[in-house]
Design an enzyme around this catalytic site. Structure first.
Site, PDB file in Angstrom:
ATOM      1  N   CYS A   2      64.731  77.004  22.290  1.00 25.85           N
ATOM      2  CA  CYS A   2      63.863  77.935  22.827  1.00 25.85           C
ATOM      3  C   CYS A   2      63.964  77.614  24.171  1.00 25.85           C
ATOM      4  O   CYS A   2      63.908  76.366  24.702  1.00 25.85           O
ATOM      5  CB  CYS A   2      62.552  78.054  22.354  1.00 25.85           C
ATOM      6  SG  CYS A   2      62.243  78.568  20.653  1.00 25.85           S
ATOM      7  N   ARG A  27      69.960  76.741  24.586  1.00 25.55           N
ATOM      8  CA  ARG A  27      68.846  76.344  24.032  1.00 25.55           C
ATOM      9  C   ARG A  27      68.561  76.901  22.979  1.00 25.55           C
ATOM     10  O   ARG A  27      67.725  76.524  21.733  1.00 25.55           O
ATOM     11  CB  ARG A  27      67.582  76.041  24.986  1.00 25.55           C
ATOM     12  CG  ARG A  27      67.695  75.310  26.184  1.00 25.55           C
ATOM     13  CD  ARG A  27      66.490  75.316  27.150  1.00 25.55           C
ATOM     14  NE  ARG A  27      65.480  74.418  26.077  1.00 25.55           N
ATOM     15  CZ  ARG A  27      65.270  73.255  26.535  1.00 25.55           C
ATOM     16  NH1 ARG A  27      66.262  72.624  27.336  1.00 25.55           N
ATOM     17  NH2 ARG A  27      64.439  72.447  25.863  1.00 25.55           N
ATOM     18  N   TRP A  75      65.019  79.994  19.300  1.00 24.43           N
ATOM     19  CA  TRP A  75      65.617  79.736  18.330  1.00 24.43           C
ATOM     20  C   TRP A  75      64.747  79.581  17.093  1.00 24.43           C
ATOM     21  O   TRP A  75      63.822  78.908  17.085  1.00 24.43           O
ATOM     22  CB  TRP A  75      66.051  78.001  18.578  1.00 24.43           C
ATOM     23  CG  TRP A  75      67.243  77.384  17.219  1.00 24.43           C
ATOM     24  CD1 TRP A  75      68.288  77.667  17.186  1.00 24.43           C
ATOM     25  CD2 TRP A  75      66.619  76.676  16.205  1.00 24.43           C
ATOM     26  NE1 TRP A  75      68.916  76.835  16.193  1.00 24.43           N
ATOM     27  CE2 TRP A  75      67.704  76.131  15.648  1.00 24.43           C
ATOM     28  CE3 TRP A  75      65.422  75.912  15.870  1.00 24.43           C
ATOM     29  CZ2 TRP A  75      67.511  75.486  14.521  1.00 24.43           C
ATOM     30  CZ3 TRP A  75      65.163  75.296  14.789  1.00 24.43           C
ATOM     31  CH2 TRP A  75      66.363  74.900  14.079  1.00 24.43           C
ATOM     32  N   ASN A 101      57.800  77.591  22.759  1.00 24.18           N
ATOM     33  CA  ASN A 101      58.600  76.570  22.186  1.00 24.18           C
ATOM     34  C   ASN A 101      57.803  75.568  21.360  1.00 24.18           C
ATOM     35  O   ASN A 101      57.168  74.975  21.884  1.00 24.18           O
ATOM     36  CB  ASN A 101      59.410  76.102  23.236  1.00 24.18           C
ATOM     37  CG  ASN A 101      60.468  74.975  22.859  1.00 24.18           C
ATOM     38  OD1 ASN A 101      60.930  75.056  21.685  1.00 24.18           O
ATOM     39  ND2 ASN A 101      60.865  74.244  23.576  1.00 24.18           N
ATOM     40  N   GLY A 102      58.284  75.489  20.180  1.00 18.28           N
ATOM     41  CA  GLY A 102      57.667  74.384  19.194  1.00 18.28           C
ATOM     42  C   GLY A 102      57.069  75.118  18.079  1.00 18.28           C
ATOM     43  O   GLY A 102      57.644  76.047  17.675  1.00 18.28           O
ATOM     44  N   GLU A 484      82.604  61.795  14.533  1.00 13.62           N
ATOM     45  CA  GLU A 484      82.312  62.695  15.700  1.00 13.62           C
ATOM     46  C   GLU A 484      83.438  64.112  15.820  1.00 13.62           C
ATOM     47  O   GLU A 484      83.015  64.942  16.037  1.00 13.62           O
ATOM     48  CB  GLU A 484      82.216  61.860  17.160  1.00 13.62           C
ATOM     49  CG  GLU A 484      82.387  62.799  18.386  1.00 13.62           C
ATOM     50  CD  GLU A 484      80.962  63.792  18.561  1.00 13.62           C
ATOM     51  OE1 GLU A 484      80.264  63.721  17.648  1.00 13.62           O
ATOM     52  OE2 GLU A 484      80.909  64.255  19.480  1.00 13.62           O
ATOM     53  N   LYS A 488      82.495  67.694  15.353  1.00 15.68           N
ATOM     54  CA  LYS A 488      82.678  68.894  16.477  1.00 15.68           C
ATOM     55  C   LYS A 488      83.346  70.222  15.828  1.00 15.68           C
ATOM     56  O   LYS A 488      82.920  71.115  16.073  1.00 15.68           O
ATOM     57  CB  LYS A 488      83.789  68.407  17.505  1.00 15.68           C
ATOM     58  CG  LYS A 488      83.218  67.329  18.488  1.00 15.68           C
ATOM     59  CD  LYS A 488      82.376  67.885  19.506  1.00 15.68           C
ATOM     60  CE  LYS A 488      80.940  68.016  19.151  1.00 15.68           C
ATOM     61  NZ  LYS A 488      80.152  66.896  19.574  1.00 15.68           N
ATOM     62  N   GLU A 491      80.597  72.091  13.917  1.00 15.48           N
ATOM     63  CA  GLU A 491      79.839  72.806  14.819  1.00 15.48           C
ATOM     64  C   GLU A 491      80.455  74.018  15.309  1.00 15.48           C
ATOM     65  O   GLU A 491      79.483  75.019  15.474  1.00 15.48           O
ATOM     66  CB  GLU A 491      79.304  72.011  16.001  1.00 15.48           C
ATOM     67  CG  GLU A 491      78.391  70.886  15.623  1.00 15.48           C
ATOM     68  CD  GLU A 491      78.146  70.185  16.947  1.00 15.48           C
ATOM     69  OE1 GLU A 491      79.068  69.370  17.730  1.00 15.48           O
ATOM     70  OE2 GLU A 491      76.932  70.236  17.592  1.00 15.48           O
ATOM     71  N   HIS A 507      87.872  54.617  -2.722  1.00 20.39           N
ATOM     72  CA  HIS A 507      86.557  54.565  -3.448  1.00 20.39           C
ATOM     73  C   HIS A 507      86.262  55.907  -3.893  1.00 20.39           C
ATOM     74  O   HIS A 507      85.052  55.973  -4.408  1.00 20.39           O
ATOM     75  CB  HIS A 507      85.557  53.749  -2.615  1.00 20.39           C
ATOM     76  CG  HIS A 507      86.139  52.365  -2.451  1.00 20.39           C
ATOM     77  ND1 HIS A 507      86.241  51.390  -3.414  1.00 20.39           N
ATOM     78  CD2 HIS A 507      86.499  51.585  -1.304  1.00 20.39           C
ATOM     79  CE1 HIS A 507      86.629  50.113  -2.909  1.00 20.39           C
ATOM     80  NE2 HIS A 507      86.762  50.327  -1.636  1.00 20.39           N
ATOM     81  N   LYS A 609      70.663  73.498  21.577  1.00 22.77           N
ATOM     82  CA  LYS A 609      70.976  72.393  22.408  1.00 22.77           C
ATOM     83  C   LYS A 609      69.903  71.280  22.230  1.00 22.77           C
ATOM     84  O   LYS A 609      70.517  70.189  21.858  1.00 22.77           O
ATOM     85  CB  LYS A 609      71.287  72.686  23.788  1.00 22.77           C
ATOM     86  CG  LYS A 609      71.682  71.729  24.847  1.00 22.77           C
ATOM     87  CD  LYS A 609      73.215  71.375  24.454  1.00 22.77           C
ATOM     88  CE  LYS A 609      73.489  70.191  25.301  1.00 22.77           C
ATOM     89  NZ  LYS A 609      74.842  69.511  24.564  1.00 22.77           N
TER      90      LYS A 609
HETATM   91  C1  F6R Z   1      76.384  67.575  18.598  1.00 26.55           C
HETATM   92  C2  F6R Z   1      75.237  67.445  19.250  1.00 26.55           C
HETATM   93  C3  F6R Z   1      73.873  67.368  18.244  1.00 26.55           C
HETATM   94  C4  F6R Z   1      73.265  66.185  19.323  1.00 26.55           C
HETATM   95  C5  F6R Z   1      71.891  65.867  18.640  1.00 26.55           C
HETATM   96  C6  F6R Z   1      70.842  65.067  19.324  1.00 26.55           C
HETATM   97  O1  F6R Z   1      77.386  67.975  19.259  1.00 26.55           O
HETATM   98  O2  F6R Z   1      75.155  68.128  20.235  1.00 26.55           O
HETATM   99  O3  F6R Z   1      74.364  66.564  17.182  1.00 26.55           O
HETATM  100  O4  F6R Z   1      73.803  65.133  19.737  1.00 26.55           O
HETATM  101  O5  F6R Z   1      71.157  66.913  18.352  1.00 26.55           O
HETATM  102  O6  F6R Z   1      70.584  65.375  20.830  1.00 26.55           O
HETATM  103  P1  F6R Z   1      70.224  64.386  21.835  1.00 26.55           P
HETATM  104  O7  F6R Z   1      71.236  63.671  22.192  1.00 26.55           O
HETATM  105  O8  F6R Z   1      69.965  65.527  22.800  1.00 26.55           O
HETATM  106  O9  F6R Z   1      68.845  63.607  21.498  1.00 26.55           O
END
Ligand code: F6R
Length: 614
Positions: A2, A27, A75, A101-102, A484, A488, A491, A507, A609
């Site tokens: 949000c 966000r 969100w 937000n929350g 990672e 990516k 996502e 395994h 985000k």
């Molecule tokens: C992946 C991504 C998320 C964040 C996770 C933690 O691309 O962005 O997996 O890494 O939500 O977020 P932070 O680092 O802001 O605590």
């Protein structure tokens, strides 16, 4: 999670709010809405879907040109992303408009009470109760600031609330508990935002607030109080980046721009870390050398990409400092009753500094008297404020939802922490530490070399547009890189992708391998602990079963050539530092594949985000 904007000043509020929402849309982007105060009444519009839907609606039915307003991008938590659940929410007499937000955890009880008193709810959200409660308070004759204080004392959970009162057009009032909110301080105008991006084009002067505080902005002033009405002070600071950092600079996506910013971001994160005596110095560390010498165990807590940075940190810290390190998902940490003492150092890694899972985990650690050090990219955010020390990464604002430069700069901070601990504890000689620092100083140039070959990776991505699944293999520090790379792809390309430790494949997961399955293999540098040879054996195993092997290996590694269907070369770097270069082609691969598939790379479905709910 949000985005929230509030404005009072001399400019048309609609423009300021919509522009602020555009910068915060990363966000959350399930719906968007705006409310303006117009001569004793509230005018509001809100639409499901992206901000563009709201803008279209406003273009068709223009809003009044007034100078006080609030806005929101959502969100969804409570109730699906529909027009009626979009924020702002209004009280029953339409006197108050509110964005949130929350999560208000006791909303069901509050809603039950309001409904029993005849209030008809216009949405499924937890937010709406707060709008009705504020109106109830205003009807008793108090102003919006006092109304907000009174309401917040009765709310449980995490929330940022921002509200306007139709009868008081020059005031916007906000409150925060465990959820982000910053104030932007202008001349003859003031702003509220979930983060500074909301108002960066108007002012770089900001103020951060503590937990459980209410802030009132008018044209000429900002005042802060506790939920109990006690006057308080916010902490003012200057934002050290500007509007251009929040623009795309000619790239199609913020994510692509941020991938290409990595050489600079890594260089900035290394800047000023060595004193004139050659010793490492971490200015914001705030933990004494003695505190660090006493540390007998480190627990790293983080989520998502930051968790993978933590996995790399474990290899570095254990190798250079000989301190045992556990890496734990923040969302799991509290629930396993972790063994924490005053000699445990808890390291929280968070790009945003607002991730609720990580925040709750550090609070738990501090209650157990452990020291908390955070690694964070966002100045003034909650996690560093609640930590005993902090290492700031200097990536600049990360707007693309999928983290890229955030990850690389977290890796840098992890290496710096490991080397600093080695220096303080004396587990490495000074010249060894200097040697690694010299190697780190060369990393921006190495990352640039990888970026210069982006066309090869883009070609590879285009070849895989029809793939249904992609696997990633790594060993040692390459294992988190594999995880990672897979994250990516999940996502932003919405593809099935899994990362595995290469030695673990036999395994079980090797059963997934079938003819033509693409497997991206991160090959460790040659010459250490047979890692490289073991990796080649793993690659041979999957190739024998029909996999198409796409290998990332260091320049000059001819041993891999017979086993690689495609070979992408990486600069020669030490094994512990290899993640800094190896992850870059995986970021480019995901970005291009998602683009080819027609996805919105910066705002992937279902994500946000900054994840400020647990
Ligand atoms: C992946 C991504 C998320 C964040 C996770 C933690 O691309 O962005 O997996 O890494 O939500 O977020 P932070 O680092 O802001 O605590």
């Amino acid at each position: 999670m949000c985005g929230i904007v509030g404005y009072v000043g001399a400019k048309p509020a609609e423009g300021v709010v919509i522009e602020g929402l555009r910068r915060l849309e990363y966000r959350g982007y399930d719906s968007a809405g705006i409310a303006l105060v117009d001569g004793g009444s509230i005018v509001s519009d809100k639409r499901a879907g992206k901000l563009a839907n709201l803008e279209k609606a406003i273009a068709e039915s223009p809003l009044p040109q007034v100078t006080t307003g609030i806005g929101h991008t959502r969100w969804a938590t409570h109730g699906p992303p529909t027009d009626r659940n979009a924020h702002p929410h209004l009280g029953r007499t339409r006197r108050v408009a509110l964005v949130h937000n929350g999560i208000i955890e006791n909303f069901a009880e509050l809603r039950g009470r309001l409904e029993s008193e005849g209030v008809e709810m216009a949405s499924d959200t937890d937010t709406e109760v707060a709008a009705h409660l504020l109106e109830e308070q205003l009807e008793t004759g108090v102003d919006l600031t006092v109304a907000m204080q009174n309401v917040c004392r009765g709310l449980h959970g995490a929330f940022t609330l921002v509200a306007v009162d139709a009868h008081d057009p020059d005031r916007v009032v906000a409150a925060r508990r465990n959820s982000p909110l910053v104030v932007g301080i202008g001349e003859g105008e003031n702003f509220l935002g979930s983060d500074v991006a909301a108002f960066i084009e108007h002012t770089r002067e900001a103020m951060e607030l503590d937990q459980d505080q209410v802030v009132t902005i008018t044209r000429d002033g900002v005042s802060v109080s506790g939920f109990d009405g006690t006057p308080a002070e916010g902490r003012r600071y200057h934002v050290d980046w500007d509007l251009s950092a929040a623009e795309k600079d000619g790239h199609d996506w913020f994510m692509r721009k941020e991938i290409f910013e990595q050489p600079r971001a890594v260089a900035d994160s290394l800047l000023g870390r060595r004193g004139t005596d050659g010793l490492l110095q971490l200015d914001e560390m705030r933990l004494s050398d003695q505190d660090l010498r006493d540390v007998d165990k480190i627990i790293i807590i983080a989520a998502g990409t930051s968790f993978y940075a933590g996995m790399v940190a474990k290899y570095a810290i254990e190798h250079w400092c000989r301190i045992p390190v556990e890496v734990e998902l923040a969302s799991e940490f509290r629930y396993r009753d972790p063994i924490l003492t005053s000699d445990t150092l808890v390291v929280a890694i968070s790009q945003s500094g607002e991730t609720a899972d990580t925040l709750q985990a550090i609070r738990h650690a501090r209650e157990q008297r452990s020291k908390v050090l955070s690694i964070c990219n966002t100045n003034g955010s909650t996690i560093p404020r609640e930590s005993d020390g902090v290492i700031y990464t200097h990536a600049g604002p990360e707007i693309g939802v999928a983290s890229t430069k955030g990850f690389l700069t977290q890796l840098v901070a992890c290496y710096l922490l490991a080397l600093y601990l080695a220096q303080v504890k004396g587990t490495r000689y000074g010249d060894e530490i200097s040697q690694v620092m010299d190697q780190l100083d060369q990393m921006p140039a190495h990352i640039q070399t990888v970026l210069d070959k982006s066309e090869q990776v883009y070609g590879l991505a285009r070849d895989h547009v029809g793939s249904r699944s992609v696997l990633f293999l790594g060993r040692h520090a390459g294992y988190p890189v594999a995880l990672e790379g897979a994250l990516k792809l999940k996502e932003i390309a919405y593809l099935h992708a899994e990362g595995f430790a290469a030695g673990e494949l036999k395994h079980g997961p090797i059963a997934l391998v079938e003819e033509g399955l693409p497997i991206l293999c991160i090959v460790p540098p040659r010459g250490r602990d047979q890692l490289h040879d073991k990796m080649i054996s793993g690659i041979q195993e999957v190739r024998a079963r029909g996999a198409r092997t796409l290998c990332l290996a260091e320049e000059g590694d001819t041993a891999i050539e017979p086993y690689a269907d495609v070979l992408i070369t990486l600069p020669q770097v030490p094994v512990l530092l290899q993640p800094l270069v190896a992850v870059v082609p995986l970021q480019l691969f995901a970005c291009e594949l998602a683009t080819q598939l027609g996805h919105d790379v910066d705002q992937p479905r279902n994500l946000a985000k900054s994840v400020t709910v647990e």
